[in-house]
Motif scaffolding. Structure first.
Motif, PDB file in Angstrom:
ATOM      1  N   LEU A  76       0.830  -1.201   0.000  1.00  0.00           N
ATOM      2  CA  LEU A  76       0.000   0.000   0.000  1.00  0.00           C
ATOM      3  C   LEU A  76       0.860   1.244   0.000  1.00  0.00           C
ATOM      4  O   LEU A  76       1.937   1.262   0.606  1.00  0.00           O
ATOM      5  CB  LEU A  76      -0.886   0.047   1.257  1.00  0.00           C
ATOM      6  CG  LEU A  76      -1.951  -1.025   1.462  1.00  0.00           C
ATOM      7  CD1 LEU A  76      -2.526  -0.885   2.868  1.00  0.00           C
ATOM      8  CD2 LEU A  76      -3.055  -0.891   0.425  1.00  0.00           C
ATOM      9  N   THR A 131      -3.024   6.169  -8.966  1.00  0.00           N
ATOM     10  CA  THR A 131      -3.411   4.791  -8.666  1.00  0.00           C
ATOM     11  C   THR A 131      -3.363   3.907  -9.911  1.00  0.00           C
ATOM     12  O   THR A 131      -3.094   2.702  -9.820  1.00  0.00           O
ATOM     13  CB  THR A 131      -4.789   4.732  -7.981  1.00  0.00           C
ATOM     14  OG1 THR A 131      -4.851   3.541  -7.180  1.00  0.00           O
ATOM     15  CG2 THR A 131      -5.950   4.757  -8.949  1.00  0.00           C
ATOM     16  N   GLN A 159      -1.166   0.528  -9.878  1.00  0.00           N
ATOM     17  CA  GLN A 159      -1.754  -0.776 -10.181  1.00  0.00           C
ATOM     18  C   GLN A 159      -0.829  -1.610 -11.062  1.00  0.00           C
ATOM     19  O   GLN A 159      -0.771  -2.837 -10.930  1.00  0.00           O
ATOM     20  CB  GLN A 159      -3.113  -0.591 -10.854  1.00  0.00           C
ATOM     21  CG  GLN A 159      -3.907  -1.875 -11.027  1.00  0.00           C
ATOM     22  CD  GLN A 159      -5.302  -1.610 -11.541  1.00  0.00           C
ATOM     23  OE1 GLN A 159      -5.524  -0.709 -12.358  1.00  0.00           O
ATOM     24  NE2 GLN A 159      -6.267  -2.373 -11.080  1.00  0.00           N
ATOM     25  N   ARG A 163      -1.639  -0.880  -4.124  1.00  0.00           N
ATOM     26  CA  ARG A 163      -2.864  -0.102  -3.989  1.00  0.00           C
ATOM     27  C   ARG A 163      -2.536   1.248  -3.358  1.00  0.00           C
ATOM     28  O   ARG A 163      -1.639   1.356  -2.526  1.00  0.00           O
ATOM     29  CB  ARG A 163      -3.894  -0.841  -3.123  1.00  0.00           C
ATOM     30  CG  ARG A 163      -4.383  -2.146  -3.739  1.00  0.00           C
ATOM     31  CD  ARG A 163      -5.626  -2.639  -3.031  1.00  0.00           C
ATOM     32  NE  ARG A 163      -6.794  -1.817  -3.344  1.00  0.00           N
ATOM     33  CZ  ARG A 163      -8.000  -1.987  -2.789  1.00  0.00           C
ATOM     34  NH1 ARG A 163      -8.179  -2.932  -1.882  1.00  0.00           N
ATOM     35  NH2 ARG A 163      -9.017  -1.205  -3.142  1.00  0.00           N
ATOM     36  N   THR A 164      -3.260   2.275  -3.757  1.00  0.00           N
ATOM     37  CA  THR A 164      -3.064   3.592  -3.167  1.00  0.00           C
ATOM     38  C   THR A 164      -4.297   3.981  -2.348  1.00  0.00           C
ATOM     39  O   THR A 164      -5.403   3.473  -2.565  1.00  0.00           O
ATOM     40  CB  THR A 164      -2.809   4.674  -4.230  1.00  0.00           C
ATOM     41  OG1 THR A 164      -3.959   4.802  -5.070  1.00  0.00           O
ATOM     42  CG2 THR A 164      -1.582   4.349  -5.045  1.00  0.00           C
ATOM     43  N   CYS A 165      -4.082   4.880  -1.415  1.00  0.00           N
ATOM     44  CA  CYS A 165      -5.172   5.335  -0.562  1.00  0.00           C
ATOM     45  C   CYS A 165      -4.875   6.742  -0.066  1.00  0.00           C
ATOM     46  O   CYS A 165      -3.726   7.192  -0.065  1.00  0.00           O
ATOM     47  CB  CYS A 165      -5.382   4.397   0.629  1.00  0.00           C
ATOM     48  SG  CYS A 165      -3.923   4.091   1.649  1.00  0.00           S
ATOM     49  N   ASN A 184      -8.479   0.260  -7.632  1.00  0.00           N
ATOM     50  CA  ASN A 184      -7.171   0.155  -6.977  1.00  0.00           C
ATOM     51  C   ASN A 184      -7.004   1.176  -5.853  1.00  0.00           C
ATOM     52  O   ASN A 184      -5.998   1.184  -5.155  1.00  0.00           O
ATOM     53  CB  ASN A 184      -6.048   0.352  -8.001  1.00  0.00           C
ATOM     54  CG  ASN A 184      -4.708  -0.152  -7.506  1.00  0.00           C
ATOM     55  OD1 ASN A 184      -4.578  -1.315  -7.111  1.00  0.00           O
ATOM     56  ND2 ASN A 184      -3.697   0.711  -7.503  1.00  0.00           N
ATOM     57  N   TYR A 185      -8.002   2.028  -5.681  1.00  0.00           N
ATOM     58  CA  TYR A 185      -7.916   3.133  -4.727  1.00  0.00           C
ATOM     59  C   TYR A 185      -8.875   2.916  -3.564  1.00  0.00           C
ATOM     60  O   TYR A 185     -10.029   2.495  -3.761  1.00  0.00           O
ATOM     61  CB  TYR A 185      -8.261   4.437  -5.438  1.00  0.00           C
ATOM     62  CG  TYR A 185      -8.297   5.671  -4.562  1.00  0.00           C
ATOM     63  CD1 TYR A 185      -7.134   6.352  -4.247  1.00  0.00           C
ATOM     64  CD2 TYR A 185      -9.502   6.158  -4.068  1.00  0.00           C
ATOM     65  CE1 TYR A 185      -7.173   7.497  -3.456  1.00  0.00           C
ATOM     66  CE2 TYR A 185      -9.547   7.294  -3.290  1.00  0.00           C
ATOM     67  CZ  TYR A 185      -8.379   7.966  -2.976  1.00  0.00           C
ATOM     68  OH  TYR A 185      -8.425   9.090  -2.193  1.00  0.00           O
ATOM     69  N   ILE A 238      -8.879   0.366   3.407  1.00  0.00           N
ATOM     70  CA  ILE A 238      -7.900  -0.655   3.033  1.00  0.00           C
ATOM     71  C   ILE A 238      -6.683  -0.583   3.963  1.00  0.00           C
ATOM     72  O   ILE A 238      -5.770  -1.404   3.879  1.00  0.00           O
ATOM     73  CB  ILE A 238      -7.474  -0.557   1.557  1.00  0.00           C
ATOM     74  CG1 ILE A 238      -6.795   0.778   1.240  1.00  0.00           C
ATOM     75  CG2 ILE A 238      -8.665  -0.802   0.637  1.00  0.00           C
ATOM     76  CD1 ILE A 238      -6.198   0.843  -0.180  1.00  0.00           C
TER      77      ILE A 238
END
Length: 293
Positions: free
Chosen positions: A108, A142, A146, A151-153, A178-179, A207
């Protein structure tokens, strides 16, 4: 849920030279954490991307040696860039940080989206005015992440994108599988929002999650100082060990569990006392909360 700790929690010791970003890995393992996450890697002043990538490999090797998982990489960002060239530069920089996350072995990467927002001419911008630009740029990051299996957040952080309704709108606007969201249980207090209400709203999109605690002091009760945070509504927050403040951390952990969250829960300690003692106290309380959730 598994318990991890942010390298940010050790910043007091890192700043004093008692620990480094590398040596806090063994300390985290010794304290009983299953994972650790890192904030912006800083092997030296004015570090280049190549410096960060090399440092990430060193950190990953140390984590492998001691047997602890690197769960996330956390970086600052300002994705409200209405100028196309500035937007491209910031997205490119963040894509470089995605490469650092990959070198760390993290699954992440969390990035900010903005802080107090103003247009280039100094005019104050509302969240909804900035949202389309921020969401577009977050989606670009993101999409790249991917391709590297990361994964990005974004986190409820930075005042502008911190209220739960705003963060939910951001999540909906990015609209990419993916976000997701990093739900920080304590940070909602920075915009004077009740953590139970906020976590209930955002838990389905989490996530990753942070646990922290604050003592809340209403406006006028005590003066703000360098060791306190001032909320958007001019109240005061004093960092403390989890379980020693006014944030309903246990209830929020239970809400995350009910929503199906089963990832890592990272301790962030922002108190003024000895950070190792504060982290340790928080870890013990958090273990109890998770066991009862």
């Amino acid at each position: 849920m598994k318990l991890s700790v942010s390298s940010y929690s050790f910043q007091q010791y890192i700043n004093s030279g008692k620990l480094t970003q590398v040596s806090c890995i063994e300390k985290a393992k010794e304290m009983g954490f299953e994972g650790i996450e890192f904030i912006d890697l800083s092997p030296k002043a004015e570090a280049t991307l190549d410096d960060q990538l090399a440092y990430a490999e060193e950190i990953r090797a140390e984590a492998n040696r001691v047997g602890i998982e690197i769960v996330a990489y956390t970086v600052g960002a300002n994705l409200y860039r209405p100028d196309g060239k500035e937007a491209d530069a910031e997205v490119e920089r963040l894509c470089g940080q995605v490469r650092v996350a990959a070198a760390l072995g993290a699954k992440l990467m969390r990035h900010d989206v903005c802080y107090w927002g103003k247009s280039p001419d100094g005019r104050v911008m509302s969240f909804d005015q900035m949202l389309p630009v921020m969401a577009k740029n977050a989606r670009r990051v993101t999409e790249y992440a991917q391709t590297l299996g990361i994964r990005t957040c974004s986190e409820n952080h930075g005042y502008t994108a911190q209220d739960s309704d705003r963060v939910e709108r951001l999540y909906n606007a990015v609209n990419h599988p993916n976000y997701g969201l990093l739900v920080d249980i304590g940070n909602f207090a920075c915009v004077d929002e009740d953590s139970v209400t906020a976590v209930s709203r955002l838990a389905p999109y989490a996530i990753h999650a942070h646990a922290k605690d604050f003592i809340k002091r209403p406006f006028g009760l005590s003066p703000a100082n360098s060791h306190c945070l001032t909320t958007r509504g001019m109240n005061t927050l004093v960092g403390c060990a989890i379980g020693e403040g006014d944030i309903p951390v246990e209830q929020c952990v239970a809400i995350l569990r009910r929503a199906g969250y089963d990832g890592f829960l990272s301790v962030e300690y922002e108190g003024t006392g000895d950070c190792i003692e504060g982290i340790a106290k928080g870890l013990e309380n958090l273990k109890t909360y998770v066991s009862r959730a």
